[in-house]
Design a protein around this motif. Sequence first.
Motif, mmCIF file in Angstrom:
data_model
loop_
_atom_site.group_PDB
_atom_site.id
_atom_site.type_symbol
_atom_site.label_atom_id
_atom_site.label_comp_id
_atom_site.label_asym_id
_atom_site.label_seq_id
_atom_site.Cartn_x
_atom_site.Cartn_y
_atom_site.Cartn_z
ATOM 1 N N GLN A 3 0.832 -1.193 0.000
ATOM 2 C CA GLN A 3 0.000 0.000 0.000
ATOM 3 C C GLN A 3 0.870 1.248 0.000
ATOM 4 N N GLU A 4 0.474 2.235 -0.798
ATOM 5 C CA GLU A 4 1.260 3.459 -0.910
ATOM 6 C C GLU A 4 1.265 4.228 0.399
ATOM 7 N N ASN A 5 2.442 4.679 0.812
ATOM 8 C CA ASN A 5 2.587 5.578 1.949
ATOM 9 C C ASN A 5 3.287 6.823 1.430
ATOM 10 N N TYR A 6 2.575 7.941 1.445
ATOM 11 C CA TYR A 6 3.112 9.145 0.821
ATOM 12 C C TYR A 6 4.302 9.736 1.571
ATOM 13 N N TYR A 58 -1.678 15.213 4.203
ATOM 14 C CA TYR A 58 -0.410 14.487 4.141
ATOM 15 C C TYR A 58 0.362 14.632 5.456
ATOM 16 N N HIS A 61 -1.049 12.770 8.545
ATOM 17 C CA HIS A 61 -0.885 11.302 8.563
ATOM 18 C C HIS A 61 0.553 10.862 8.311
ATOM 19 N N HIS A 63 3.979 9.399 8.556
ATOM 20 C CA HIS A 63 4.657 8.408 9.390
ATOM 21 C C HIS A 63 5.359 7.401 8.490
ATOM 22 N N THR A 65 6.327 3.270 8.107
ATOM 23 C CA THR A 65 5.994 1.936 8.580
ATOM 24 C C THR A 65 7.269 1.094 8.697
ATOM 25 N N ASP A 68 8.496 0.369 5.312
ATOM 26 C CA ASP A 68 9.250 1.484 4.732
ATOM 27 C C ASP A 68 10.692 1.476 5.237
#
Length: 479
Positions: A3-6, A58, A61, A63, A65, A68
């Motif tokens: 899943q994309e994490n910006y 952005y 939220h 952070h 993971t 990441d």
Amino acid sequence: MKQENYAMLCDFYEFTMSNGYFLNGFYQKTVYFDVFFRNVPDGGGFAIAAGLEQVMDYITHLHFTEEDIAFLRSKQCFDERFLSYLRDFQFDGDIWAVPEGTPVFPNEPIMTIRAPAITAQLLETFVLLSLNHQSLIATKANRIVRAADGRTVLEFGSRRAQGASGAILGARAAYIGGCGGTACTLTDELYGVPASGTMAHSWVQMFDTEYEAFKTYCEYYPQNAVLLVDTYNTLKSGIPNAIRVFQEVLVPKGITNFGIRLDSGDIAYLSKKARKMLDAAGLQNCKIVVSNSLDEYLIQDLMAQKAEIDLFGVGERMITARSTPVFGGVYKLVAVEQPDGSIQPKIKISENITKITNPHFKKVYRFYDRETGKAIADELCLYDETIDDRQPHTIFDPIATWKTKEITNFTARELLVPIFQNGKCVYQKPSLLEIRTYCQEQIALLWDEVKRFENPHTYYVDLSAALWNVKQNLLKQNR
């Protein structure tokens, strides 16, 4: 697929610099970055700020993971202590920005970030892509809307946008810029931009006759019937069949909200012929909608030819800002906070004069004439300066420093407002309709000369005397 994490939507060198900041202790320094742009798209007189809401979401939220961090570790160039630091990372700084919909000008901050060095550095990519994209589309849309001279403009560009977010957020930005709605259903669902549409040529082709296609559509959608009349022959069959169906299906029911759409051919000529045919049939209320690769200049030409058009559908040239597809916003370090709380200004110097930055932590004031309400100029000031609009004030051209002007009978307003303080969002997000209305109100405060498409009057963004002196001293030190 992951899943994309910006938080990871970041130029790789932001991570390598941040790792270096951590290792040499710079991560404990508080720094100031400005976001600004150097040139108005299409050679216009002003731009429109947009994209702040997405930056706020952005940052809220933001952070990293464990997945990441594991990916960064696999690059084999980051210190484990830095990766551990990222594990608990969150925004803990301050942000000021101009509200979305504000007319803005080159070289003035539209956002200022005060935060620890690593935090500020990692924001750069997403902040720029969000503000650059939506400011670009809002600016282009507003040019097109102004060219339409009061006629409704709808955004029709999803299928030509650069990716899904380009379509969704581009339609949002176009609405801020003044468009009346969009063809993008998801933008309506997410942001409340009114979505609408008519039919494609394929609908007409699916039926044995054009008349049957029109009749069926009007029976299914009597309150939203706009018929595409150029699938075969616009004047010989398309418009006559539309008139016949309107008279047979809609008029007997007392329905007057319907129209035709022209998507090809000589739009000016066909619209005039269509208007005569519709009026002769007693359908003076029938709207004429046009589309087909329109922009502000083509719309201006149509208006000059006295084309009979009620509504424009604009696609690729708006959603991609085809004529000038890059906004050019930049993210530059302007100051570093010292341990004693003092602020040390920083400057970038270049042989290209336009790339020399304005240093220091700043305020931006906009001056308005009390009599006309029109905006006079903007002034960049040091963070601790205050403008007293009860007293005469001297502004000067930052390029031709000998050229000054004393203004009286004015009001002054700070453009940058607090968005985050100590990592907490303090800004109450307005609705998209409120942003759009605010944008229209603020553009109305600009002189018509600034709003010209060709050779617009230069709206001055001046430096206060104190900021000018700081800049000159830094230039002298670095000669």
